[in-house]
Scaffold this active site. Structure first.
Site, PDB file in Angstrom:
ATOM      1  N   GLY A  10     111.896 -22.610  -5.854  1.00 13.87           N
ATOM      2  CA  GLY A  10     111.457 -24.030  -7.347  1.00 13.87           C
ATOM      3  C   GLY A  10     110.431 -23.182  -8.100  1.00 13.87           C
ATOM      4  O   GLY A  10     109.647 -22.527  -6.728  1.00 13.87           O
ATOM      5  N   ASN A  37     115.365 -22.184  -9.934  1.00 16.57           N
ATOM      6  CA  ASN A  37     115.117 -22.756 -10.690  1.00 16.57           C
ATOM      7  C   ASN A  37     115.683 -24.267 -10.770  1.00 16.57           C
ATOM      8  O   ASN A  37     116.869 -23.401 -11.694  1.00 16.57           O
ATOM      9  CB  ASN A  37     113.487 -23.261 -11.157  1.00 16.57           C
ATOM     10  CG  ASN A  37     113.107 -24.357 -11.350  1.00 16.57           C
ATOM     11  OD1 ASN A  37     112.434 -24.968 -10.289  1.00 16.57           O
ATOM     12  ND2 ASN A  37     112.517 -25.071 -12.002  1.00 16.57           N
ATOM     13  N   GLU A 170      98.199 -44.493 -11.366  1.00 16.69           N
ATOM     14  CA  GLU A 170      98.026 -43.801 -12.800  1.00 16.69           C
ATOM     15  C   GLU A 170      98.552 -44.257 -13.749  1.00 16.69           C
ATOM     16  O   GLU A 170      98.984 -44.195 -14.625  1.00 16.69           O
ATOM     17  CB  GLU A 170      98.214 -41.897 -12.511  1.00 16.69           C
ATOM     18  CG  GLU A 170      96.909 -41.696 -11.935  1.00 16.69           C
ATOM     19  CD  GLU A 170      96.810 -39.708 -11.910  1.00 16.69           C
ATOM     20  OE1 GLU A 170      98.066 -39.572 -11.715  1.00 16.69           O
ATOM     21  OE2 GLU A 170      95.545 -39.639 -12.214  1.00 16.69           O
TER      22      GLU A 170
HETATM   23  P1  FAD Z   1     107.008 -29.467  -8.176  1.00 18.74           P
HETATM   24  O1  FAD Z   1     105.994 -29.510  -8.222  1.00 18.74           O
HETATM   25  O2  FAD Z   1     107.633 -30.758  -7.337  1.00 18.74           O
HETATM   26  O3  FAD Z   1     108.389 -28.885  -8.123  1.00 18.74           O
HETATM   27  C1  FAD Z   1     109.226 -28.738  -7.400  1.00 18.74           C
HETATM   28  C2  FAD Z   1     110.325 -27.940  -7.815  1.00 18.74           C
HETATM   29  O4  FAD Z   1     111.321 -27.121  -7.437  1.00 18.74           O
HETATM   30  C3  FAD Z   1     110.302 -28.112  -9.655  1.00 18.74           C
HETATM   31  O5  FAD Z   1     110.209 -27.624 -10.622  1.00 18.74           O
HETATM   32  C4  FAD Z   1     112.018 -28.702  -9.409  1.00 18.74           C
HETATM   33  O6  FAD Z   1     112.761 -28.701 -10.581  1.00 18.74           O
HETATM   34  C5  FAD Z   1     112.640 -27.391  -7.647  1.00 18.74           C
HETATM   35  N1  FAD Z   1     113.578 -27.710  -7.063  1.00 18.74           N
HETATM   36  C6  FAD Z   1     113.535 -29.335  -6.573  1.00 18.74           C
HETATM   37  N2  FAD Z   1     114.970 -29.522  -6.045  1.00 18.74           N
HETATM   38  C7  FAD Z   1     115.375 -27.968  -6.553  1.00 18.74           C
HETATM   39  C8  FAD Z   1     116.950 -27.913  -5.862  1.00 18.74           C
HETATM   40  N3  FAD Z   1     117.726 -28.153  -5.224  1.00 18.74           N
HETATM   41  N4  FAD Z   1     117.144 -26.404  -6.659  1.00 18.74           N
HETATM   42  C9  FAD Z   1     116.429 -25.635  -7.683  1.00 18.74           C
HETATM   43  N5  FAD Z   1     115.444 -25.955  -7.855  1.00 18.74           N
HETATM   44  C10 FAD Z   1     114.400 -27.187  -7.591  1.00 18.74           C
HETATM   45  N6  FAD Z   1      98.425 -33.884  -8.035  1.00 18.74           N
HETATM   46  C11 FAD Z   1      97.553 -33.057  -7.896  1.00 18.74           C
HETATM   47  O7  FAD Z   1      96.758 -31.966  -7.040  1.00 18.74           O
HETATM   48  N7  FAD Z   1      96.294 -33.820  -8.962  1.00 18.74           N
HETATM   49  C12 FAD Z   1      96.571 -34.667  -9.928  1.00 18.74           C
HETATM   50  O8  FAD Z   1      96.451 -35.008 -11.021  1.00 18.74           O
HETATM   51  C13 FAD Z   1      98.350 -35.033  -9.192  1.00 18.74           C
HETATM   52  N8  FAD Z   1      98.643 -36.108  -9.866  1.00 18.74           N
HETATM   53  C14 FAD Z   1     100.154 -36.780  -9.819  1.00 18.74           C
HETATM   54  C15 FAD Z   1     100.890 -37.660 -10.809  1.00 18.74           C
HETATM   55  C16 FAD Z   1     101.654 -37.885 -10.062  1.00 18.74           C
HETATM   56  C17 FAD Z   1     102.474 -39.146 -11.175  1.00 18.74           C
HETATM   57  C18 FAD Z   1     102.445 -37.209  -9.379  1.00 18.74           C
HETATM   58  C19 FAD Z   1     104.114 -37.974  -9.084  1.00 18.74           C
HETATM   59  C20 FAD Z   1     102.823 -36.679  -8.322  1.00 18.74           C
HETATM   60  C21 FAD Z   1     101.085 -35.596  -9.097  1.00 18.74           C
HETATM   61  N9  FAD Z   1     100.281 -35.350  -8.084  1.00 18.74           N
HETATM   62  C22 FAD Z   1      98.922 -34.435  -8.430  1.00 18.74           C
HETATM   63  C23 FAD Z   1     100.865 -34.416  -6.966  1.00 18.74           C
HETATM   64  C24 FAD Z   1     101.351 -33.005  -7.622  1.00 18.74           C
HETATM   65  O9  FAD Z   1     102.039 -32.865  -8.358  1.00 18.74           O
HETATM   66  C25 FAD Z   1     102.634 -32.736  -6.192  1.00 18.74           C
HETATM   67  O10 FAD Z   1     101.533 -32.077  -5.190  1.00 18.74           O
HETATM   68  C26 FAD Z   1     102.815 -31.280  -7.150  1.00 18.74           C
HETATM   69  O11 FAD Z   1     103.663 -31.654  -8.018  1.00 18.74           O
HETATM   70  C27 FAD Z   1     103.617 -30.443  -5.752  1.00 18.74           C
HETATM   71  O12 FAD Z   1     104.335 -28.921  -5.537  1.00 18.74           O
HETATM   72  P2  FAD Z   1     105.281 -28.669  -5.765  1.00 18.74           P
HETATM   73  O13 FAD Z   1     105.042 -26.854  -6.463  1.00 18.74           O
HETATM   74  O14 FAD Z   1     105.170 -28.475  -3.914  1.00 18.74           O
HETATM   75  O15 FAD Z   1     106.862 -29.237  -5.967  1.00 18.74           O
HETATM   76  P1  NAD Z   2     100.415 -42.207  -1.443  1.00 18.82           P
HETATM   77  O1  NAD Z   2     100.901 -42.030  -0.002  1.00 18.82           O
HETATM   78  O2  NAD Z   2      99.098 -41.744  -1.792  1.00 18.82           O
HETATM   79  O3  NAD Z   2     100.194 -44.193  -1.506  1.00 18.82           O
HETATM   80  C1  NAD Z   2     101.257 -44.277  -1.772  1.00 18.82           C
HETATM   81  C2  NAD Z   2     100.939 -46.068  -1.166  1.00 18.82           C
HETATM   82  O4  NAD Z   2     102.223 -46.301  -1.041  1.00 18.82           O
HETATM   83  C3  NAD Z   2     100.006 -46.246  -0.087  1.00 18.82           C
HETATM   84  O5  NAD Z   2      99.082 -46.765  -0.896  1.00 18.82           O
HETATM   85  C4  NAD Z   2     101.299 -47.389   0.769  1.00 18.82           C
HETATM   86  O6  NAD Z   2     100.405 -47.873   1.614  1.00 18.82           O
HETATM   87  C5  NAD Z   2     102.118 -47.849  -0.010  1.00 18.82           C
HETATM   88  N1  NAD Z   2     102.845 -48.048   0.615  1.00 18.82           N
HETATM   89  C6  NAD Z   2     104.052 -47.627   0.984  1.00 18.82           C
HETATM   90  N2  NAD Z   2     104.519 -48.795   1.992  1.00 18.82           N
HETATM   91  C7  NAD Z   2     104.144 -49.799   1.035  1.00 18.82           C
HETATM   92  C8  NAD Z   2     105.330 -50.456   0.952  1.00 18.82           C
HETATM   93  N3  NAD Z   2     106.666 -51.332   1.920  1.00 18.82           N
HETATM   94  N4  NAD Z   2     105.397 -51.396  -0.044  1.00 18.82           N
HETATM   95  C9  NAD Z   2     103.197 -51.622  -1.071  1.00 18.82           C
HETATM   96  N5  NAD Z   2     103.166 -50.768  -0.699  1.00 18.82           N
HETATM   97  C10 NAD Z   2     104.280 -49.330  -0.415  1.00 18.82           C
HETATM   98  O7  NAD Z   2     101.951 -41.692  -2.015  1.00 18.82           O
HETATM   99  P2  NAD Z   2     101.461 -41.539  -3.413  1.00 18.82           P
HETATM  100  O8  NAD Z   2     100.659 -42.238  -4.763  1.00 18.82           O
HETATM  101  O9  NAD Z   2     102.667 -40.964  -4.032  1.00 18.82           O
HETATM  102  O10 NAD Z   2     100.792 -39.536  -4.136  1.00 18.82           O
HETATM  103  C11 NAD Z   2     101.236 -38.933  -3.201  1.00 18.82           C
HETATM  104  C12 NAD Z   2     100.141 -37.723  -3.174  1.00 18.82           C
HETATM  105  O11 NAD Z   2      99.961 -37.339  -4.786  1.00 18.82           O
HETATM  106  C13 NAD Z   2      98.581 -37.531  -2.690  1.00 18.82           C
HETATM  107  O12 NAD Z   2      98.850 -37.012  -2.055  1.00 18.82           O
HETATM  108  C14 NAD Z   2      98.341 -37.913  -3.229  1.00 18.82           C
HETATM  109  O13 NAD Z   2      97.177 -37.376  -3.692  1.00 18.82           O
HETATM  110  C15 NAD Z   2      98.903 -36.881  -4.778  1.00 18.82           C
HETATM  111  N6  NAD Z   2      98.942 -37.315  -6.694  1.00 18.82           N
HETATM  112  C16 NAD Z   2      97.112 -37.085  -6.707  1.00 18.82           C
HETATM  113  C17 NAD Z   2      97.207 -37.449  -7.759  1.00 18.82           C
HETATM  114  C18 NAD Z   2      95.580 -37.358  -8.672  1.00 18.82           C
HETATM  115  O14 NAD Z   2      95.264 -36.727  -8.227  1.00 18.82           O
HETATM  116  N7  NAD Z   2      95.264 -37.544  -9.919  1.00 18.82           N
HETATM  117  C19 NAD Z   2      98.068 -38.826  -8.564  1.00 18.82           C
HETATM  118  C20 NAD Z   2      99.361 -39.440  -8.156  1.00 18.82           C
HETATM  119  C21 NAD Z   2      99.029 -38.758  -6.769  1.00 18.82           C
END
Ligand code: FAD
Ligand code: NAD
Length: 404
Positions: A10, A37, A170
């Site tokens: 990954g 990856n 977001e």
């Molecule tokens: P990932 O970033 O999920 O990467 C996993 C990698 O593994 C990917 O490159 C994928 O292609 C690869 N992979 C998966 N399966 C396979 C497979 N079978 N074979 C080969 N490769 C594979 N966190 C923050 O700290 N700040 C934020 O502002 C923030 N914003 C977010 C916004 C959104 C919309 C989302 C969804 C999440 C956000 N998060 C944020 C949470 C953060 O994105 C995750 O915690 C983070 O991506 C986790 O990193 P990771 O390395 O575990 O995996």
């Molecule tokens: P989360 O678990 O933080 O939030 C999920 C939300 O869905 C909760 O409020 C929960 O009550 C709600 N929910 C659960 N079941 C439901 C249902 N049946 N119907 C309606 N609502 C329901 O998950 P996330 O927002 O996907 O975030 C995942 C991780 O990524 C977290 O650790 C978060 O901090 C991180 N993240 C961080 C940022 C940032 O720092 N800017 C942005 C995005 C995600």
């Protein structure tokens, strides 16, 4: 003596950070390092809400892995992992079988549906860059079709977002800016569009600062976004979602788009390893190794790390995943050198939740921030992640500089 083989699965924040930090400190003759990856690019999961809404193009949220790894120190293999055999110390992919001496699993997150019927099939999840592109194109298709249809079904223009956690909020922030653009592009009257966020808990962003939550809800509502709070989604169908409104009270909302953003779990491959896990997340030892497996490290969202001060897991974030990569790289070298490994201690700077590119809320170094200042900080956080992986040249290439 044979060099040990380190296999990193990954190239997300955790896996890529491990490799980037390993290559900084390891000589070419110390270990054979392979990164696997499924794509030849890394995508910024933290920007996927923008790619999903269409406020950033998919190519803007990803960069080539080749741009950040040193080919003389790390071998990159584009392959999809299909199985991890811990006892046999090998990993099966669609591009060969790989043996290892040390394994780092950083395969990231998947959307959690909690077994709610229909969600897997009928809801879209901000799971990766391809899924984000699909969400963007699905919404555009609904607008284009509504525009074309002689008999118009306004529910095509309803977007339900399940979950008001950071991801849901977001994404809603981006939609708040994107919907007016879509209306203009597809000749849709704005009043026909409905964006509804459905949250199970009694508040938006459960557990976050109430004053900042009030700010976020007010600003999103001003952009036309509706909230249904304390009302879990209990089912999804091809037509929309069923919401529980009271003890025996349900409402069905017809919607052309349902985006499920109600929480995450680890990669399902973890569940096949035999390593003890909870929702595909492994409760790791202090040095980030899997319990009972001295040669296996887990990073990022596949790892479950307990905050001992409150005896609850840290939320899985990119911030933590990148820091884990630094420690895991050090610990791999320590093991190779026969030294003690170190404990991973997160250094949390705060969190910022964007509300579109021009607005945000956050708590940074213990201080509350809102509005343009918070949005600026969010961009700096995004640029810092690029810097940590690829240095200044990657920031110049992919950074966010549109300061408002
Ligand atoms: P990932 O970033 O999920 O990467 C996993 C990698 O593994 C990917 O490159 C994928 O292609 C690869 N992979 C998966 N399966 C396979 C497979 N079978 N074979 C080969 N490769 C594979 N966190 C923050 O700290 N700040 C934020 O502002 C923030 N914003 C977010 C916004 C959104 C919309 C989302 C969804 C999440 C956000 N998060 C944020 C949470 C953060 O994105 C995750 O915690 C983070 O991506 C986790 O990193 P990771 O390395 O575990 O995996
Ligand atoms: P989360 O678990 O933080 O939030 C999920 C939300 O869905 C909760 O409020 C929960 O009550 C709600 N929910 C659960 N079941 C439901 C249902 N049946 N119907 C309606 N609502 C329901 O998950 P996330 O927002 O996907 O975030 C995942 C991780 O990524 C977290 O650790 C978060 O901090 C991180 N993240 C961080 C940022 C940032 O720092 N800017 C942005 C995005 C995600």
């Amino acid at each position: 003596m044979k060099r040990p083989t380190i296999l990193v699965l990954g190239a997300g924040y955790g896996g890529l950070s491990t490799v980037v930090n390993l290559q900084k400190s390891v000589g070419v003759d110390v270990a054979d390092i392979t990164l696997i990856n499924q794509n030849d690019y890394h995508y910024e999961s933290t920007w996927l809400h923008e790619a999903s809404a269409g406020t950033l193009r998919p190519d803007q949220v990803r960069y080539d892995i080749a741009d950040v790894i040193k080919a003389d120190k790390v071998k990159f293999v584009k392959a999809s992992v299909e199985g991890i055999d811990i006892a046999g110390k090998q990993v099966t992919t669609n591009n060969g079988v790989f043996s290892y001496d040390y394994l780092v699993i950083g395969l990231g997150y998947e959307g959690e549906t909690f077994g709610i019927p229909g969600l897997d099939k009928y809801a879209l999840s901000i799971a990766n860059v391809k899924a984000a592109r699909h969400i963007r194109e699905h919404i555009e298709y609904q607008f284009a079709t509504w525009s074309m249809d002689e008999v118009k079904d306004d529910s095509r223009l309803t977007i339900v977002v399940g979950g008001a956690g950071f991801t849901g909020i977001e994404f809603l922030g981006e939609l708040g800016n994107r919907v007016p653009e879509l209306c203009k592009e597809f000749d849709v009257p704005k009043e026909k569009v409905r964006v509804l966020c459905v949250e199970a808990a009694p508040m938006v962003l459960p557990g976050f600062d109430p004053e900042l939550v009030e700010y976020a809800v007010g600003h999103l509502q001003a952009k036309g976004i509706e909230f249904s709070i304390g009302t879990p989604v209990v089912e999804a169908t091809p037509e929309g979602v069923k919401i529980k409104k009271g003890e025996d009270e349900f409402e069905f909302v017809k919607a052309g788009t349902v985006v499920w953003a109600a929480g995450v779990r680890g990669n399902r491959l973890i569940e096949q390893t035999g390593i003890e896990n909870m929702r595909a997340r492994v409760k790791v030892e202090k040095d980030m190794r899997a319990p009972g497996h001295n040669d296996v490290f887990i990073v990022g969202d596949c790892a479950l790390l307990i905050n001992e001060e409150i005896n609850r897991p840290y939320p899985p974030t990119a911030q933590i995943a990148m820091q884990q990569g630094v420690t895991v790289a050090k610990n791999l070298l320590s093991l190779i050198n026969g030294e003690e490994t170190e404990t991973f201690v997160p250094d949390l700077k705060g969190s910022v939740c964007s509300l579109g590119e021009d607005d945000a809320i956050g708590v940074v170094f213990g201080k509350k921030v809102t509005g343009a200042k918070a949005a600026f900080m969010k961009k700096m956080v995004d640029n810092r992640a690029l810097y940590m992986m690829g240095g200044p040249s990657l920031v110049v290439k992919k950074g966010k500089f549109n300061v408002l």
